[in-house]
Write an enzyme that holds these catalytic residues in place. Structure first.
Site, mmCIF file in Angstrom:
data_model
loop_
_atom_site.group_PDB
_atom_site.id
_atom_site.type_symbol
_atom_site.label_atom_id
_atom_site.label_comp_id
_atom_site.label_asym_id
_atom_site.label_seq_id
_atom_site.Cartn_x
_atom_site.Cartn_y
_atom_site.Cartn_z
ATOM 1 N N HIS A 21 6.711 25.034 -10.718
ATOM 2 C CA HIS A 21 7.837 24.716 -9.682
ATOM 3 C C HIS A 21 8.926 25.335 -10.025
ATOM 4 O O HIS A 21 9.142 25.756 -11.354
ATOM 5 C CB HIS A 21 7.757 23.091 -9.522
ATOM 6 C CG HIS A 21 6.694 22.398 -8.901
ATOM 7 N ND1 HIS A 21 6.864 22.292 -7.347
ATOM 8 C CD2 HIS A 21 5.672 21.887 -9.206
ATOM 9 C CE1 HIS A 21 5.899 21.625 -7.003
ATOM 10 N NE2 HIS A 21 5.106 21.404 -7.921
ATOM 11 N N HIS A 28 3.498 16.323 -9.392
ATOM 12 C CA HIS A 28 3.085 15.764 -10.599
ATOM 13 C C HIS A 28 4.622 14.839 -11.145
ATOM 14 O O HIS A 28 4.134 13.835 -11.733
ATOM 15 C CB HIS A 28 3.026 16.979 -11.574
ATOM 16 C CG HIS A 28 1.926 17.736 -11.482
ATOM 17 N ND1 HIS A 28 1.673 18.572 -10.812
ATOM 18 C CD2 HIS A 28 0.611 17.341 -12.032
ATOM 19 C CE1 HIS A 28 0.433 19.038 -10.916
ATOM 20 N NE2 HIS A 28 -0.147 18.323 -11.713
ATOM 21 N N ASP A 77 12.623 21.676 -7.561
ATOM 22 C CA ASP A 77 11.636 20.640 -7.338
ATOM 23 C C ASP A 77 11.386 19.509 -8.245
ATOM 24 O O ASP A 77 11.152 18.282 -7.801
ATOM 25 C CB ASP A 77 10.295 21.572 -7.181
ATOM 26 C CG ASP A 77 10.072 22.673 -6.409
ATOM 27 O OD1 ASP A 77 10.987 22.792 -5.483
ATOM 28 O OD2 ASP A 77 9.401 23.624 -6.620
#
Length: 232
Positions: free
Chosen positions: A223, A184, A227
């Site tokens: 996450h 994302h 990340d």
């Protein structure tokens, strides 16, 4: 009467501009379609790789994470707005890139070329992402990836078609194991950087939304903080 004539002239000029830009974009598309097609195909390959690592995922204790300490579980209620923020950003940038050359008078880019460049950056980032999440597999912090959940590890596929179809979109939403680094955030940062290259009018808002989404990703436990940091 004069106002009606002005509106009619503006409408005629607008449609003439749209027709001209469409012809130019189609011509560029016919010349550059190969890389565009490869970029779109790789989006499926990236999804297939994320689906494949889910079969290898094994639940375990959630790792100690500074972001989780700062954004505790009680903020999970706010994290449900994360998909809405991401969708809003995606749609805004999609509309801006696609229709800007057709409507606005300031000609700064071609839609086909900006999408071609954006897909090239996405593919490069996704190739690195596939290497990293297959190299180091961490226990997923998301709630459906923890011990006791039926989704934490997938049973072996009954056929190759089950793997190739990647159970879209549920397989994307409820994936586990594809952690380092955040997909994302890849999309968001590529969107923001590409958007600011052609339109600086809402620069502060674009970066603010990117930062907000980073916090929502961590708050939703999709996450680990690393990340998001690596993606940035």
């Amino acid at each position: 009467m004069r106002q009606k004539n002005s509106i009619g002239k503006y409408t005629d000029d607008l449609w003439r501009k749209i027709a001209t830009e469409t012809a130019l974009e189609v011509q560029i598309l016919l010349e550059k379609w190969q890389l565009l097609l490869l970029g779109l195909i790789f989006q499926y390959i990236h999804g297939l790789a994320a689906r494949g690592v889910h079969y290898l995922h094994r639940p375990g204790p959630v790792l100690q994470d500074l972001g989780f300490m700062i954004l505790p579980v009680r903020l999970r209620l706010f994290s449900f707005s994360f998909p809405n923020v991401y969708d809003m950003m995606f749609r805004q940038f999609l509309l801006q890139w696609t229709f800007h050359p057709f409507i606005f008078h300031s000609k700064r880019f071609y839609t086909v070329l900006i999408w071609r460049r954006m897909l090239a950056f996405l593919v490069a980032s996704q190739m690195l992402r596939i290497v990293t999440f297959y190299s180091t597999q961490l226990p997923g912090p998301n709630y459906h990836c923890r011990e006791g959940s039926e989704l934490t590890t997938l049973p072996p596929p009954d056929s190759v078609w089950e793997l190739l179809l990647i159970n879209f979109p549920q397989g994307v939403i409820y994936g586990c194991g594809d952690l380092i680094f955040s997909s994302h955030m890849i999309f968001t940062l590529v969107f923001v950087r590409s958007y600011l290259a052609v339109c600086r009018c809402i620069k502060a808002l674009a970066w603010l939304m990117a930062i907000l989404q980073s916090l929502l990703i961590i708050a939703s436990r999709k996450h680990y903080s690393v990340d998001v940091v690596v993606a940035w």
